[in-house]
Write an enzyme that holds these catalytic residues in place. Structure first.
Site, PDB file in Angstrom:
ATOM      1  N   ALA A  19       0.811  -1.225   0.000  1.00  0.00           N
ATOM      2  CA  ALA A  19       0.000   0.000   0.000  1.00  0.00           C
ATOM      3  C   ALA A  19       0.844   1.275   0.000  1.00  0.00           C
ATOM      4  O   ALA A  19       0.408   2.312  -0.504  1.00  0.00           O
ATOM      5  CB  ALA A  19      -0.927  -0.014   1.212  1.00  0.00           C
ATOM      6  N   PHE A  30      -2.720   0.932   5.325  1.00  0.00           N
ATOM      7  CA  PHE A  30      -3.452   0.433   6.494  1.00  0.00           C
ATOM      8  C   PHE A  30      -2.811   0.873   7.805  1.00  0.00           C
ATOM      9  O   PHE A  30      -3.488   1.280   8.731  1.00  0.00           O
ATOM     10  CB  PHE A  30      -3.479  -1.103   6.483  1.00  0.00           C
ATOM     11  CG  PHE A  30      -4.566  -1.700   5.644  1.00  0.00           C
ATOM     12  CD1 PHE A  30      -5.649  -0.953   5.224  1.00  0.00           C
ATOM     13  CD2 PHE A  30      -4.509  -3.052   5.284  1.00  0.00           C
ATOM     14  CE1 PHE A  30      -6.654  -1.513   4.456  1.00  0.00           C
ATOM     15  CE2 PHE A  30      -5.510  -3.621   4.512  1.00  0.00           C
ATOM     16  CZ  PHE A  30      -6.580  -2.850   4.099  1.00  0.00           C
ATOM     17  N   ILE A  99      -4.744  -3.408  -4.492  1.00  0.00           N
ATOM     18  CA  ILE A  99      -5.984  -3.710  -5.194  1.00  0.00           C
ATOM     19  C   ILE A  99      -6.438  -2.503  -6.015  1.00  0.00           C
ATOM     20  O   ILE A  99      -7.514  -2.488  -6.580  1.00  0.00           O
ATOM     21  CB  ILE A  99      -7.070  -4.060  -4.161  1.00  0.00           C
ATOM     22  CG1 ILE A  99      -7.106  -2.978  -3.048  1.00  0.00           C
ATOM     23  CG2 ILE A  99      -6.778  -5.398  -3.500  1.00  0.00           C
ATOM     24  CD1 ILE A  99      -8.453  -2.569  -2.652  1.00  0.00           C
ATOM     25  N   HIS A 117      -3.944  -9.928  -3.930  1.00  0.00           N
ATOM     26  CA  HIS A 117      -5.163  -9.710  -3.138  1.00  0.00           C
ATOM     27  C   HIS A 117      -6.353  -9.288  -3.993  1.00  0.00           C
ATOM     28  O   HIS A 117      -7.312  -8.710  -3.486  1.00  0.00           O
ATOM     29  CB  HIS A 117      -4.883  -8.667  -2.047  1.00  0.00           C
ATOM     30  CG  HIS A 117      -3.919  -9.160  -1.004  1.00  0.00           C
ATOM     31  ND1 HIS A 117      -3.242  -8.336  -0.144  1.00  0.00           N
ATOM     32  CD2 HIS A 117      -3.523 -10.421  -0.689  1.00  0.00           C
ATOM     33  CE1 HIS A 117      -2.457  -9.067   0.649  1.00  0.00           C
ATOM     34  NE2 HIS A 117      -2.612 -10.328   0.340  1.00  0.00           N
ATOM     35  N   CYS A 128     -21.441 -18.752  -8.416  1.00  0.00           N
ATOM     36  CA  CYS A 128     -20.844 -19.375  -9.614  1.00  0.00           C
ATOM     37  C   CYS A 128     -19.364 -19.030  -9.784  1.00  0.00           C
ATOM     38  O   CYS A 128     -18.708 -19.552 -10.673  1.00  0.00           O
ATOM     39  CB  CYS A 128     -21.629 -19.007 -10.877  1.00  0.00           C
ATOM     40  SG  CYS A 128     -21.420 -17.288 -11.409  1.00  0.00           S
ATOM     41  N   SER A 191       5.783  -1.738   1.790  1.00  0.00           N
ATOM     42  CA  SER A 191       5.035  -2.787   2.500  1.00  0.00           C
ATOM     43  C   SER A 191       5.609  -2.985   3.894  1.00  0.00           C
ATOM     44  O   SER A 191       6.831  -3.042   4.066  1.00  0.00           O
ATOM     45  CB  SER A 191       5.091  -4.109   1.734  1.00  0.00           C
ATOM     46  OG  SER A 191       4.460  -5.121   2.503  1.00  0.00           O
ATOM     47  N   SER A 192       4.709  -3.115   4.873  1.00  0.00           N
ATOM     48  CA  SER A 192       5.153  -3.398   6.244  1.00  0.00           C
ATOM     49  C   SER A 192       5.591  -4.853   6.381  1.00  0.00           C
ATOM     50  O   SER A 192       6.127  -5.243   7.405  1.00  0.00           O
ATOM     51  CB  SER A 192       4.009  -3.113   7.225  1.00  0.00           C
ATOM     52  OG  SER A 192       2.919  -3.970   6.937  1.00  0.00           O
TER      53      SER A 192
HETATM   54  P1  NAD Z   1       0.750  -1.571   5.233  1.00  0.00           P
HETATM   55  O1  NAD Z   1      -0.233  -0.462   5.454  1.00  0.00           O
HETATM   56  O2  NAD Z   1       0.838  -2.656   6.232  1.00  0.00           O
HETATM   57  O3  NAD Z   1       2.222  -0.942   5.113  1.00  0.00           O
HETATM   58  C1  NAD Z   1       2.511   0.120   4.255  1.00  0.00           C
HETATM   59  C2  NAD Z   1       3.968   0.511   4.472  1.00  0.00           C
HETATM   60  O4  NAD Z   1       4.278   1.486   3.485  1.00  0.00           O
HETATM   61  C3  NAD Z   1       4.247   1.140   5.833  1.00  0.00           C
HETATM   62  O5  NAD Z   1       5.242   0.375   6.494  1.00  0.00           O
HETATM   63  C4  NAD Z   1       4.746   2.557   5.509  1.00  0.00           C
HETATM   64  O6  NAD Z   1       5.889   2.900   6.242  1.00  0.00           O
HETATM   65  C5  NAD Z   1       5.109   2.474   4.060  1.00  0.00           C
HETATM   66  N1  NAD Z   1       4.846   3.693   3.301  1.00  0.00           N
HETATM   67  C6  NAD Z   1       3.730   4.457   3.319  1.00  0.00           C
HETATM   68  N2  NAD Z   1       3.831   5.445   2.403  1.00  0.00           N
HETATM   69  C7  NAD Z   1       5.061   5.304   1.834  1.00  0.00           C
HETATM   70  C8  NAD Z   1       5.755   6.013   0.805  1.00  0.00           C
HETATM   71  N3  NAD Z   1       5.202   7.049   0.179  1.00  0.00           N
HETATM   72  N4  NAD Z   1       6.989   5.594   0.446  1.00  0.00           N
HETATM   73  C9  NAD Z   1       7.569   4.513   1.062  1.00  0.00           C
HETATM   74  N5  NAD Z   1       6.942   3.796   2.036  1.00  0.00           N
HETATM   75  C10 NAD Z   1       5.707   4.188   2.401  1.00  0.00           C
HETATM   76  O7  NAD Z   1       0.487  -2.117   3.769  1.00  0.00           O
HETATM   77  P2  NAD Z   1       0.830  -3.538   3.102  1.00  0.00           P
HETATM   78  O8  NAD Z   1       2.145  -4.047   3.571  1.00  0.00           O
HETATM   79  O9  NAD Z   1       0.549  -3.383   1.659  1.00  0.00           O
HETATM   80  O10 NAD Z   1      -0.240  -4.562   3.689  1.00  0.00           O
HETATM   81  C11 NAD Z   1      -1.536  -4.240   3.985  1.00  0.00           C
HETATM   82  C12 NAD Z   1      -2.644  -4.673   3.054  1.00  0.00           C
HETATM   83  O11 NAD Z   1      -3.192  -3.455   2.636  1.00  0.00           O
HETATM   84  C13 NAD Z   1      -2.391  -5.369   1.785  1.00  0.00           C
HETATM   85  O12 NAD Z   1      -3.019  -6.579   1.910  1.00  0.00           O
HETATM   86  C14 NAD Z   1      -3.133  -4.560   0.691  1.00  0.00           C
HETATM   87  O13 NAD Z   1      -4.001  -5.429  -0.002  1.00  0.00           O
HETATM   88  C15 NAD Z   1      -3.978  -3.616   1.459  1.00  0.00           C
HETATM   89  N6  NAD Z   1      -4.155  -2.218   1.017  1.00  0.00           N
HETATM   90  C16 NAD Z   1      -4.016  -1.866  -0.284  1.00  0.00           C
HETATM   91  C17 NAD Z   1      -4.168  -0.548  -0.656  1.00  0.00           C
HETATM   92  C18 NAD Z   1      -4.023  -0.205  -2.113  1.00  0.00           C
HETATM   93  O14 NAD Z   1      -4.365  -1.019  -2.975  1.00  0.00           O
HETATM   94  N7  NAD Z   1      -3.479   0.973  -2.439  1.00  0.00           N
HETATM   95  C19 NAD Z   1      -4.440   0.441   0.293  1.00  0.00           C
HETATM   96  C20 NAD Z   1      -4.602   0.054   1.647  1.00  0.00           C
HETATM   97  C21 NAD Z   1      -4.442  -1.291   1.993  1.00  0.00           C
END
Ligand code: NAD
Length: 243
Positions: A19, A30, A99, A117, A128, A191-192
């Protein structure tokens, strides 16, 4: 590895995104300070919660979708740089947890994109199992005929994204693990690395002997094993790395 060109010599690159690559497009993640989990209860986004009351789930979801306005979001410089990198022939694939459809919009080729995801731009029938573009649900949603119904069989439609407690689609997961086993470098962006089994993909790359580069604003559980960690914004770091 030269810190000024960490990708030098890498000919099979796997990019793993979360994200954080899309926050600069205006889509909250998130787990950051302004992330969605600071104001929404994750327990309401589970498969159980959907199946218990699909109409209530869609009401909540539709409000969120209106707010996120994904149809009008533009890819960031990081999405663009990854799509351009595909043209060099050095990109194995992009495994994304996102997503939002921004890798597609930036032009990353479909066969090099594993959506772990699912997609917010699709819906899926729980009866279906067919998938449809989101437009198939729009009329029902606009008229508040909830839950929206499958145009093929009349079954209940669910969002095309993987809900908590729902199994991940096999094909993209298998494709991503195959890339992880064969890449020589894995670049994690935004990603975290907290959501499993997706977070196991960079770990599998490490186990296969690949180098690991992480671009993320906060710490991740793999930082100590990475060759390079950049706590920078994705749109600043990724174009520089992939240039
Ligand atoms: P996460 O929210 O757990 O982690 C996001 C990470 O990104 C954080 O550690 C943060 O420090 C870092 N971050 C935020 N902005 C940043 C930037 N501009 N540059 C560099 N780093 C940055 O998200 P995740 O690990 O993707 O896991 C959470 C779930 O969130 C996934 O399953 C995903 O499907 C879903 N999600 C997706 C979206 C989307 O599609 N854009 C949005 C919200 C959540």
């Amino acid at each position: 590895m030269a810190a000024n060109d960490p990708l030098a010599g890498a000919g099979r690159v796997l990019v793993f995104t979360g994200a954080g690559i899309s926050t600069e497009a205006g889509i909250p993640d998130f787990r950051s300070e302004s992330g969605l989990w600071t104001r929404l209860d994750p327990a309401r986004f589970t498969l159980d919660s959907f199946l218990r009351d699909p109409a209530a789930y869609w009401r909540l979801r539709f409000d969120l979708m209106r707010e996120l306005d994904l149809a009008n979001r533009k890819p960031t410089a990081a999405h663009d740089a990854i799509a351009a990198f595909a043209a060099t022939g050095r990109l194995l694939g992009v495994a994304t947890q996102n997503i939002d459809g921004l890798h597609e919009r930036a032009g990353t080729p479909e066969d090099q994109l594993a959506r772990l995801h699912g997609s917010a731009h699709e819906v899926a029938c729980v009866a279906c199992r067919q998938r449809f573009p989101f437009a198939a649900a729009e009329d029902d949603l606009a008229r508040e005929r909830l839950p929206p119904r499958c145009p093929a069989c009349g079954g209940v439609l669910k969002p095309g994204t993987v809900l908590f407690g729902e199994e991940m689609p096999r094909e993209p997961l298998e494709r991503a693990y195959a890339w992880a086993r064969t890449c020589d470098l894995c670049l994690v962006v935004g990603s975290s690395l907290a959501v499993w089994p997706a977070a196991g993909i960079p770990e599998a790359a490490l186990e296969g002997g690949a180098r690991l580069v992480i671009v993320n604003r906060h710490e991740t559980p793999l930082d100590d094993e990475a060759d390079l960690v950049l706590r920078e914004s994705a749109s600043a770091a990724v174009p520089r790395l992939l240039r």
